[in-house]
Design a protein around this motif. Structure first.
Motif, short mmCIF file in Angstrom:
data_model
loop_
_atom_site.label_atom_id
_atom_site.label_comp_id
_atom_site.label_asym_id
_atom_site.label_seq_id
_atom_site.Cartn_x
_atom_site.Cartn_y
_atom_site.Cartn_z
N GLU A 1 0.81 -1.22 0.00
CA GLU A 1 0.00 0.00 0.00
C GLU A 1 0.84 1.27 0.00
O GLU A 1 0.36 2.34 -0.40
N ASP A 2 2.10 1.17 0.43
CA ASP A 2 2.92 2.38 0.57
C ASP A 2 3.60 2.82 -0.71
O ASP A 2 4.35 3.80 -0.73
N ILE A 3 3.38 2.12 -1.83
CA ILE A 3 3.99 2.53 -3.11
C ILE A 3 3.52 3.94 -3.46
O ILE A 3 2.32 4.23 -3.45
N GLU A 4 4.47 4.81 -3.78
CA GLU A 4 4.15 6.20 -4.11
C GLU A 4 4.29 6.51 -5.60
O GLU A 4 3.58 7.37 -6.13
N VAL A 5 5.23 5.85 -6.26
CA VAL A 5 5.53 6.14 -7.66
C VAL A 5 5.65 4.84 -8.45
O VAL A 5 6.35 3.92 -8.03
N PHE A 6 4.95 4.79 -9.59
CA PHE A 6 5.09 3.67 -10.52
C PHE A 6 5.91 4.12 -11.73
O PHE A 6 5.61 5.15 -12.33
N LEU A 7 6.91 3.33 -12.06
CA LEU A 7 7.71 3.55 -13.27
C LEU A 7 7.26 2.52 -14.31
O LEU A 7 7.52 1.32 -14.16
N LEU A 8 6.56 2.98 -15.33
CA LEU A 8 6.06 2.07 -16.37
C LEU A 8 7.13 1.91 -17.44
O LEU A 8 7.55 2.88 -18.07
N ASP A 9 7.56 0.68 -17.64
CA ASP A 9 8.61 0.36 -18.61
C ASP A 9 7.97 -0.04 -19.93
O ASP A 9 7.16 -0.97 -19.98
N ASP A 10 8.32 0.66 -21.00
CA ASP A 10 7.82 0.38 -22.35
C ASP A 10 6.30 0.49 -22.41
O ASP A 10 5.61 -0.44 -22.82
N ALA A 11 5.79 1.65 -22.02
CA ALA A 11 4.34 1.82 -21.93
C ALA A 11 3.82 2.99 -22.75
O ALA A 11 2.71 3.45 -22.53
N TYR A 12 4.61 3.48 -23.70
CA TYR A 12 4.19 4.68 -24.43
C TYR A 12 2.89 4.44 -25.19
O TYR A 12 2.04 5.33 -25.28
N GLN A 13 2.72 3.24 -25.76
CA GLN A 13 1.50 2.94 -26.51
C GLN A 13 0.39 2.36 -25.63
O GLN A 13 -0.72 2.13 -26.11
N HIS A 14 0.68 2.11 -24.37
CA HIS A 14 -0.33 1.56 -23.46
C HIS A 14 -1.08 2.72 -22.82
O HIS A 14 -0.71 3.24 -21.78
N ARG A 15 -2.19 3.13 -23.43
CA ARG A 15 -2.83 4.39 -23.05
C ARG A 15 -3.97 4.24 -22.06
O ARG A 15 -4.60 5.22 -21.68
N LYS A 16 -4.26 3.01 -21.64
CA LYS A 16 -5.35 2.81 -20.68
C LYS A 16 -5.03 3.48 -19.35
O LYS A 16 -5.92 3.91 -18.63
N VAL A 17 -3.73 3.55 -19.02
CA VAL A 17 -3.32 4.17 -17.76
C VAL A 17 -2.87 5.60 -18.03
O VAL A 17 -1.96 5.83 -18.84
N ALA A 18 -3.49 6.56 -17.37
CA ALA A 18 -3.04 7.94 -17.47
C ALA A 18 -1.71 8.08 -16.76
O ALA A 18 -1.46 7.43 -15.74
N ARG A 19 -0.84 8.91 -17.29
CA ARG A 19 0.46 9.10 -16.66
C ARG A 19 0.70 10.56 -16.36
O ARG A 19 0.18 11.45 -17.05
N ASP A 20 1.51 10.81 -15.34
CA ASP A 20 1.80 12.18 -14.91
C ASP A 20 3.02 12.75 -15.63
O ASP A 20 3.15 13.96 -15.76
#
Length: 352
Positions: free
Chosen positions: A131-150
């Protein structure tokens, strides 16, 4: 090559049109994006692999791990498992994929390493587990648009810039060049140590045709000293040694050039990207080495190294020592880049 491009152009046009329509649906909100209350940073590219995503993610880990509780999230390409998974001591490159397992071996004590084909499902799964995760680093996700990114980071290889490439299968682009406009910045990777200022201006101008006024940064790959693949195999790789080159990465040209600067390459064994090494593969290396009178060491990449670990008992590693060469990501104008990134992190924190 020009003739082949013309032959494949109709397929590229159809594929490009489908990708553009898909992106349009996201842009106008017909395809929804899921927003999370954790900061999401994406690292990706427009082309098919080989731009330096893994060292870029590692750079971000080193940059952020002291101040934030991080999780990396990859698809886990090439693994033999399915669905969401968070790395643990029982995992290998076969269960996690080579790049995620590389992150885990290096940083696993300080971060969470996750894989999942559907990132929109994997993120809440990871939060439920930690539960304490603060930041997700998405690897190779430029075309994966279902998740909004900051913060959306787009990488482009100095030697193969996206603005000179074409859509699959004519070229290697996964979508049209105009997709670069979704990025918050573009990082030119694998740059030489010195770049002529005129060339630097030209590259920035070519990128900004698609990116607009958002920043363009330059970075380079730094190669560290070789290390034994297996800790039990002590020793060092002396410069000038005769070596066998073993690679299974998207583009090994830069790595090969680096090895040739310091060692004499006797033979190469090249496999496709993400290839899972087997005992049969190593039998081929062993057979070759047994025909040679001189001592020959094996040199491989860090990504390939993690796929060799489960084969430690193979007779090949009784015959010779295998070394891998770690790499690091070095950013120009680092303060300018980190300032933008930390501003995004702070803004997200204040929203929550």
């Amino acid at each position: 090559m020009k003739l082949l491009r013309w032959i494949l152009f109709p397929i590229s046009a159809l594929y490009g049109g489908l990708m553009s329509f898909r992106n349009h649906l996201y842009n106008i909100g017909k395809k929804p994006q899921v927003e999370f209350d954790r900061t999401v940073i994406s690292v990706g590219n427009l082309s098919m692999g080989g731009t330096g995503k893994t060292p870029m993610v590692e750079y971000l880990i080193r940059l952020l791990q002291k101040d934030y509780r991080l999780a990396t999230l990859s698809r886990g390409y090439g693994r033999k498992t399915r669905g969401y998974r968070m790395a643990s001591e029982t995992d290998t490159a076969e269960t996690m994929g080579d790049e995620p397992y590389q992150y885990y071996r290096k940083f696993g004590a300080n971060i969470s390493v996750c894989v999942g084909e559907e990132r929109v499902i994997a993120i809440p799964s990871a939060i439920m587990e930690k539960e304490d995760i603060e930041v997700f680093l998405l690897d190779d996700a430029y075309q994966h648009r279902k998740v909004a990114r900051d913060f959306n980071i787009l990488l482009s290889d100095f030697n193969h810039p996206f603005y000179e490439d074409y859509i699959l299968p004519t070229g290697e682009l996964r979508e049209s060049r105009s997709g670069a406009k979704r990025a918050d910045c573009v990082i030119i990777t694998k740059s030489p140590e010195t770049i002529d200022e005129q060339e630097r201006r030209e590259i920035k101008a070519n990128v900004k045709v698609y990116l607009g006024e958002k920043p363009v940064f330059f970075s380079r790959i730094i190669y560290d000293e070789p290390k034994p693949v297996f800790k039990e195999q002590l020793g060092e790789l002396i410069k000038g040694s005769t070596v066998l080159l073993l690679t299974a990465i998207a583009d090994n040209k830069m790595f090969k050039t680096e090895v040739e600067r310091n060692y004499s390459i006797k033979q190469e064994f090249v496999f496709q990207d993400h290839h899972g090494f087997t005992a049969k593969d190593l039998d081929g290396l062993l057979t070759y080495l047994q025909t040679q009178k001189e001592e020959i060491k094996i040199v491989t990449t860090e990504k390939d190294m993690v796929r060799l670990l489960t084969l430690a008992e193979h007779p090949l590693f009784k015959k010779t020592t295998a070394f891998y060469i770690p790499i690091r990501f070095e950013m120009e104008e680092e303060e300018k880049f980190t300032s933008r990134l930390f501003k995004v992190l702070e803004q997200k924190k204040n929203l929550n």
